[in-house]
Enzyme design. Structure first.
Site, PDB file in Angstrom:
ATOM      1  N   ALA A   1      29.589  31.374  39.431  1.00 58.86           N
ATOM      2  CA  ALA A   1      29.962  30.347  38.449  1.00 58.86           C
ATOM      3  C   ALA A   1      30.025  28.973  39.094  1.00 58.86           C
ATOM      4  O   ALA A   1      29.573  27.982  38.521  1.00 58.86           O
ATOM      5  CB  ALA A   1      31.306  30.706  37.797  1.00 58.86           C
TER       6      ALA A   1
ATOM      7  N   ASN B   1      33.068  37.048  46.084  1.00 59.01           N
ATOM      8  CA  ASN B   1      32.620  38.390  45.713  1.00 59.01           C
ATOM      9  C   ASN B   1      31.160  38.392  45.296  1.00 59.01           C
ATOM     10  O   ASN B   1      30.457  39.387  45.450  1.00 59.01           O
ATOM     11  CB  ASN B   1      33.449  38.917  44.523  1.00 59.01           C
ATOM     12  CG  ASN B   1      34.739  39.540  44.951  1.00 59.01           C
ATOM     13  OD1 ASN B   1      34.876  40.001  46.071  1.00 59.01           O
ATOM     14  ND2 ASN B   1      35.701  39.556  44.039  1.00 59.01           N
TER      15      ASN B   1
ATOM     16  N   GLY C   1      24.700  42.944  42.428  1.00 57.67           N
ATOM     17  CA  GLY C   1      23.724  41.885  42.214  1.00 57.67           C
ATOM     18  C   GLY C   1      22.754  42.027  41.072  1.00 57.67           C
ATOM     19  O   GLY C   1      22.029  41.084  40.745  1.00 57.67           O
TER      20      GLY C   1
ATOM     21  N   GLU D   1      34.970  35.367  36.582  1.00 58.77           N
ATOM     22  CA  GLU D   1      36.090  36.304  36.530  1.00 58.77           C
ATOM     23  C   GLU D   1      37.446  35.651  36.299  1.00 58.77           C
ATOM     24  O   GLU D   1      38.383  36.319  35.846  1.00 58.77           O
ATOM     25  CB  GLU D   1      36.121  37.148  37.812  1.00 58.77           C
ATOM     26  CG  GLU D   1      36.844  38.461  37.677  1.00 58.77           C
ATOM     27  CD  GLU D   1      36.761  39.329  38.925  1.00 58.77           C
ATOM     28  OE1 GLU D   1      35.887  39.062  39.777  1.00 58.77           O
ATOM     29  OE2 GLU D   1      37.582  40.256  39.053  1.00 58.77           O
TER      30      GLU D   1
ATOM     31  N   ARG E   1      32.486  52.073  32.768  1.00 58.66           N
ATOM     32  CA  ARG E   1      33.286  52.245  33.980  1.00 58.66           C
ATOM     33  C   ARG E   1      34.679  52.778  33.734  1.00 58.66           C
ATOM     34  O   ARG E   1      35.217  53.548  34.538  1.00 58.66           O
ATOM     35  CB  ARG E   1      33.387  50.908  34.707  1.00 58.66           C
ATOM     36  CG  ARG E   1      32.051  50.482  35.217  1.00 58.66           C
ATOM     37  CD  ARG E   1      32.043  49.082  35.762  1.00 58.66           C
ATOM     38  NE  ARG E   1      30.748  48.831  36.404  1.00 58.66           N
ATOM     39  CZ  ARG E   1      30.507  47.792  37.175  1.00 58.66           C
ATOM     40  NH1 ARG E   1      31.467  46.911  37.400  1.00 58.66           N
ATOM     41  NH2 ARG E   1      29.315  47.622  37.710  1.00 58.66           N
TER      42      ARG E   1
END
Lengths: 538, 538
Positions: free
Chosen positions: B74, B101, B107, B504, B363
């Site tokens: 970002a 991170n 990726g 995030e 997840r």
């Protein structure tokens, strides 16, 4: 404006299912436009942060030992303990009357390991209480806070009884999600059964002042970050027609008050804060009804976060699964649906006539199950019980809902089925099956604990039926507190000096979903503990 | 100290199951003592709130148009767009190297409705993308933010390709939880495949400065609550041995910088912040391992809340279900376990030899299922694939884990079963059944989408096996942003003037649980949008 002032959905109508697909998407798009580039009509010059430096306060208008924000269970308990020890206490209540949600709630109160249980041979323990709470809480509750409640609850009950609170003697309620009966039943049938006597006790103390229409604005902090007072407004007139009273309402005359020993946050939750609640779950739209009084907003919580209070589990919103879609807010039917139909009777999907859940499970489990059945076409399930069940419960639970017409009475189950559009034979079969389970003490379909039915089933005319719909009820998260009710800072991981909190404004006790009757003991106990701490100070 | 500096559990060992009963209770009690009355050894004189008044800054040490906190996806995307438009940009990166991170992640990147899909006849849509994200997100994602990502993702891909990022040509990954293949595969096999070329582009711009070892401290606000700059420290030396670097680390020389157009928060999540994460879920103890680099802490988030940013969905912590318990952190095995075994192979409970979940689900579903099997005795499931599968995936995925020994190679399934203690015949039967499902394109047990296996099953020697354990990976919640990456204030419900965020540190895109490859497109896209907004300003 959130949706558009003309939008009829914003007039309090039958609540929409927040999880309904077709209704949800439009509302959500509209909601999210608010926060978008198109500027809202709401104007504000409020600075973005919180915390007024004490150095900027030339002279405090007033000085107290303890200032308490909110006059519900936590606030009054704190004031009692501090006041009875001689502290000069000020309660700031923003609404015109005291009591907040506490005054209108169901009012029954959990107390693990109490003398009435002992007399009835009910085996309970601190560990069982914690395990029960962790189950509906999805395992994320703070066990130390639950342990504190278990350790002190009998002192809490003594405190309220000494004020004049009356419980139904020798009666323990077997509340949903609890493993054993462990809750006292308040005679009055609502939380006013505590608020009125506690208020009367506080009125006897000349060193305790309760100021209504007094709106907390901000914390005053000294150069060490200690909370030394608050700014607030007197003569505040809460306006439930505003979309955000916290932001838009500028009424009242500003004042400052010094709090020598500290400030107690007892401001409740944010179930009526349409912005803050929807930020956590966009499906909870502005028209989603709530059981709460209109003052249940996030203003105090936001200011506490603004001075660094650690946020805990803010996302978890609880729906109360006992509400009725035909009346506004908490209404008069909750105790009936809960204690008659869900504790003892049954709930069916009106389309199939069949049960679909353990009616005695925790609130999250039930609300999720109810919303699934309600779907997108307002398919409100029907909660059912019979004459014997009604006679077994507190008469105050059935009186008003019958008068209001939310509960309907029928001579036969067939008539009940007709009235609600339930397939007749399917319902008769399901009730017969349920009665068999009660007799065998074995719910083969949903594994509900039927032991405490003591044989009460659904078989004696007249029969009672009521529609059910969850409403947003309790916000589990809040500021982090420790066992001493001190608010913990995210900046230091230590208590913010001078700042205390208890009840719904604090987080961690209930985890993802709270059990019934535990909020009452939570708020009263941590209010009491905060008051005891103040009482010990110079 | 949290647990006790001597406690061997605090040395990075095999991660404990955070949901394990016996391990959990001790740790949780110890954790909660920290916040208790017994004062912690950590000293701090930090004031409890945030926001430095601009009037108190006599003279800014420096002036830029845009100040960006963080140098991951970002931050770099924002710097690119603003810098390429001629803005004077400063990136403050607290670690000694750039990338956070982003540099070490898997990726690969989602891009709904892209030309490679079109060329391969893969039908996708914005609505399908949103629906997929909502499913694992438990319905609480903000659809407007997901829509923004869908609308702009092709521009985002163009931006990174123009920098020199290389994707495997004509390849679309079918990532877990997505309905169709829609993710580009980064050739480099990690997020460095973006960070290095983007960094190189930024280095070419004389008006963009990246300062490492520069630690953001606080916002500087003018009298209208506009963010006009930040305070920070140069020469900061992050210390991963500290329990809380944000609180305890006083290194560096203070400085102030003016941000004429605004400040962009691109500081990432808080998976390594042992206090803030455990506040949301007490079962996540300090010894719970994470995939993140050590700098992933909550300091910036806390300061943003301190100036009134609306918190969104902070409770939701994601575990990455592809990690290996024998290596620290993200390790080298994630891509192998994910793309070989979970996408194409299978995962079994070593005690039974049987599958227990849809290996291609989102997840949260998988992490919850894995933790159930792992239980309290570290019963790590075994992920299995064969030679044909290994040859079908990116060779870089298998190379390192084989060298490290986390992945083991076997001539026969029987030998694999022996090595991991799996009942032999049960495993053979289960693999045969699975292969049958692949052939029939019908997973009768868990309804996994097998279409994209293209017939690849587990049948050709050698066979590969690896242990699996989830690690805490991503924190879905954060500050509220709108489609323009503006941070929304809880105090006003409008943007905090001068404050932007993406990636995030912001909340709402992913809801309760994010899909793989969506964080990359999220962070790059909102960084890009923020940069575009800065570019348009005077």
């Amino acid at each position: 404006m959130l949706i558009g002032s003309n939008d009829p959905r914003f007039q309090n109508k039958i609540p929409l299912n927040p999880f309904g697909e077709n209704k949800m998407s439009t509302n959500r798009r509209d909601f999210l436009k608010l926060a978008g580039a198109a500027a809202a009509a709401i104007t504000s010059t409020a600075a973005a942060h919180a915390g007024v430096p004490a150095s900027s306060v030339a002279k405090f208008d007033d000085e107290y030992d303890v200032v308490i924000i909110g006059s519900g269970f936590a606030g009054m308990a704190c004031a009692l303990k501090a006041g009875q020890a001689g502290k000069k206490v000020l309660i700031l209540e923003k609404m015109p009357t005291v009591g907040g949600n506490s005054a209108i709630c169901g009012g029954n109160v959990a107390c693990p390991v109490n003398p009435v249980q002992a007399a009835q041979g009910i085996k309970d323990s601190k560990e069982l209480f914690i395990a029960d709470c962790l189950k509906d809480g999805l395992g994320i509750n703070y066990p130390n806070l639950l342990g504190t409640i278990a350790d002190r609850c009998n002192d809490t009950i003594k405190m309220v009884v000494d004020c004049g609170c009356e419980f139904v003697p020798n009666k323990m309620l077997f509340e949903a999600g609890h493993s054993v009966p462990r809750s006292y039943e308040i005679k009055a049938g609502t939380g006013s059964g505590y608020i009125i006597p506690m208020h009367n006790e506080l009125k006897k103390l000349p060193n305790v002042k309760i100021m209504t229409r007094a709106k907390f604005d901000d914390f005053i902090l000294d150069e060490n970050g200690r909370v030394v007072g608050v700014t607030y407004r007197k003569g505040y007139r809460f306006d439930s027609k505003l979309q955000s009273d916290d932001i838009e309402n500028k009424s009242g005359r500003p004042a400052t008050v010094k709090a020598k020993n500290g400030v107690m946050l007892a401001a409740g939750g944010f179930s009526r804060d349409i912005f803050f609640r929807q930020a956590q779950d966009p499906r909870v739209v502005p028209t989603t009804d709530s059981t709460n009084q209109p003052g249940a907003t996030a203003g105090v919580l936001i200011k506490a976060l603004g001075i660094g209070a650690q946020p805990v589990q803010l996302c978890w919103l609880q729906f109360l699964p006992y509400c009725n879609p035909r009346e506004k807010g908490f209404g008069v039917s909750v105790n009936f649906t809960n204690h008659a139909c869900m504790d003892l009777g049954l709930v069916v999907d009106r389309k199939t006539g069949k049960r679909f859940m353990d009616e005695h499970a925790g609130r999250k489990i039930k609300s999720d199950a109810l919303f699934k059945v309600i779907g997108t076409d307002e398919n409100y399930p029907i909660a059912i019980c019979d004459d014997a069940i009604v006679k077994a419960i507190n008469p105050s639970f059935v009186k008003l809902p019958l008068e209001m017409g939310t509960v309907k009475k029928f001579d036969t189950l067939e008539q009940l089925a007709d009235a609600f559009g339930i397939p007749k034979q399917a319902l008769l079969d399901e009730v017969a099956k349920f009665n068999g389970y009660v007799k065998a003490n074995d719910d083969k379909d949903f594994h509900r604990i039927l032991t405490f039915n003591k044989g009460l089933d659904v078989s004696k005319a007249p029969f009672y039926g009521i529609e059910v719909s969850p409403k947003i009820h309790h916000t589990m998260g809040g500021v982090m507190i420790n066992e001493n009710a001190e608010v913990i800072s995210a900046n230091t991981h230590k208590p913010i000096p001078g700042l205390y909190a208890g009840g719904e404004v604090a987080g961690g006790v209930h985890g993802a979903s709270r059990l019934g009757t535990v909020a009452v003991i939570d708020a009263l106990t941590f209010g009491m503990i905060a008051g005891e701490n103040f009482a010990k100070m110079q």
